[in-house]
Scaffold this active site. Structure first.
Site, mmCIF file in Angstrom:
data_model
loop_
_atom_site.group_PDB
_atom_site.id
_atom_site.type_symbol
_atom_site.label_atom_id
_atom_site.label_comp_id
_atom_site.label_asym_id
_atom_site.label_seq_id
_atom_site.Cartn_x
_atom_site.Cartn_y
_atom_site.Cartn_z
ATOM 1 N N LYS A 1 0.901 -1.230 -0.051
ATOM 2 C CA LYS A 1 -0.072 0.004 0.028
ATOM 3 C C LYS A 1 1.030 1.195 0.081
ATOM 4 C CE LYS A 1 -4.509 0.993 0.295
ATOM 5 N NZ LYS A 1 -5.686 0.168 -0.123
HETATM 6 N N1 GLU Z 1 -7.412 0.267 -3.080
HETATM 7 C C1 GLU Z 1 -8.229 -1.031 -3.551
HETATM 8 C C2 GLU Z 1 -8.127 -1.936 -2.267
HETATM 9 O O1 GLU Z 1 -8.057 -1.510 -0.896
HETATM 10 C C3 GLU Z 1 -7.691 -1.767 -4.489
HETATM 11 C C4 GLU Z 1 -6.198 -2.237 -4.656
HETATM 12 C C5 GLU Z 1 -5.730 -2.919 -5.937
HETATM 13 O O2 GLU Z 1 -6.618 -2.749 -6.996
HETATM 14 O O3 GLU Z 1 -4.584 -3.185 -6.245
HETATM 15 O O4 GLU Z 1 -8.409 -3.220 -2.264
#
Ligand code: GLU
Length: 421
Positions: A111
């Site tokens: 993240k």
């Molecule tokens: N931000 C989204 C999540 O928290 C998607 C992450 C992604 O598609 O890699 O799952």
């Protein structure tokens, strides 16, 4: 005069570790693996300059965390928000590891985040910040290493700038380095709606299990971004009545149902859902407590706490947000026989279609929206069914069941790989 007692803000990383510990305990997980999974593999912090429109230079702080790489490259979004912190990003990275494992896609968890309120930036400033931040994290990212995506306040346009920045440095176009791109740049059909669609696939399964008739169900949605606003629309398409919604400015309530298409237009025009004709303005916490059958938290972490969990009327809670419920609140909800579709399952539709996008990019392929949605449904229903089976067999809360499924999968992969060197 009474004053509220001062309480320390809830730390998302402490929550994530607590949730993990609970599952590790239940799984009798090996001590060594437990120690490894309790911490992120890599944490990266950068402070980077951006030329502002007024001629000044501002320095922003950003993070990229890779929690685990056992099952594949790191995967997870990048968030732009004024409250981003390293602990929040660590928690979100750990949740990505479990999320990818619950739905069985070949990724670890990562993240990123930048401390910024993007609503205060011009388009040019936003582009400059995005391109410079991506340059900073290029030491970590790549289509085989770590693949970012959208999260709170980041858009397909920002993904396009990320992809272009990486490609300019590589000297050729690398679509597989980020997902959630515009369709014209190798984005996938259905990616924009995927988080909400995955949530609603889970809600349909849970409603069947609980005997809730969706056509008669009342729904409340906290958060009106990509996940919340589309989930509200999809619940209306299921025949349910959405009685309350909110955004960062506050909420609105009409017990007879809101016209969601009109609320979306209202927000576009006025920048807030509040003031919507025929509805009563309410606060964000009140949105969680209104009379309804299904509650969809689709905003930020730590919204359902020990303070308000006991006031929740909904029978079914579907976490489209990451980390909206604290462990203390979980205990109250479990005691009150609430049925929980936990975040790592409920919002996994987003990363699942990100995986489809990445596969299409690597194969220079493009699938139809119908194919994407069919594949998404198959994966979501399977993950839901597997989680529910564990919950029923062990007589446990759905979050604990989802964690047991996910943590075991990650632990198995790590055991098979062994410790290097
Ligand atoms: N931000 C989204 C999540 O928290 C998607 C992450 C992604 O598609 O890699 O799952």
């Amino acid at each position: 005069m009474t004053t509220e007692p001062v309480t320390a803000p809830i730390n998302a990383w402490a929550v994530a570790q607590q949730q993990f510990d609970l599952a590790a305990e239940r799984l009798h997980l090996d001590e060594g693996i437990r120690r490894v999974l309790r911490e992120p593999r890599r944490e990266f912090t950068c402070h980077f300059p951006v030329h502002m429109d007024d001629g000044s230079v501002r320095v922003f702080t950003g993070y990229r965390v890779q929690h685990n790489l056992g099952r594949g490259p790191a995967k997870g979004g990048i968030r732009y928000h004024q409250d981003v912190s390293i602990d929040e990003v660590k928690a979100l990275a750990m949740w990505m590891t479990w999320k990818c494992a619950v739905v069985g896609i070949p990724y670890g968890g990562g993240k990123g985040g930048v401390i910024v309120d993007p609503k205060q930036l011009s388009m040019r400033e936003l582009e400059a910040l995005s391109r410079r931040f991506f340059t900073e994290i290029e030491v970590l990212v790549g289509p085989e290493r770590d693949i970012p995506a959208p999260d709170v306040n980041t858009t397909p346009q920002i993904m396009a700038w990320f992809m272009d920045t990486y490609s300019m440095h590589a000297g050729y176009t690398v679509p597989g380095v980020v997902t959630g791109k515009p369709i014209s740049l190798g984005g996938s059909e259905g990616r924009n709606e995927a988080t909400a669609r995955g949530t609603v696939y889970c809600v349909v399964e849970a409603a069947r299990h609980l005997g809730i008739e969706l056509k008669k169900a009342k729904v409340s949605v906290q958060g009106f971004g990509n996940a919340g606003s589309i989930a509200a629309q999809l619940m209306v398409a299921e025949g349910s009545s959405v009685v309350a919604v909110s955004d960062s400015t506050g909420g609105i309530h009409n017990p007879n149902g809101l016209d969601i298409a009109k609320v979306i237009n209202w927000k576009k025009e006025h920048g807030t859902v509040q003031g919507f004709p025929g509805a009563k303005d309410i606060s964000n916490p009140e949105v969680l407590e209104v009379e309804c059958d299904i509650l969809i938290p689709a905003a930020l972490e730590n919204q359902i706490t020990a303070k308000n969990a006991g006031n929740i009327k909904a029978r079914l809670i579907a976490e489209a947000a990451n980390g909206p419920t604290t462990p203390e609140a979980d205990e109250i909800l479990w005691k009150n026989s609430k049925f929980m579709i936990p975040d790592i399952l409920c919002n996994a539709g987003g990363v699942t279609v990100s995986y489809f996008e990445w596969v299409q990019d690597l194969n220079r392929d493009h699938w139809s929206e119908q194919v994407v949605n069919e594949k998404l449904k198959e994966i979501m229903v399977k993950a839901f069914t597997e989680t529910l089976a564990i919950a029923r067999r062990e007589q446990i809360y759905m979050r604990t069941a989802a964690y047991m499924l996910a943590v075991q999968r990650v632990a198995d992969a790590m055991t098979m790989r062994g410790l290097y060197p």
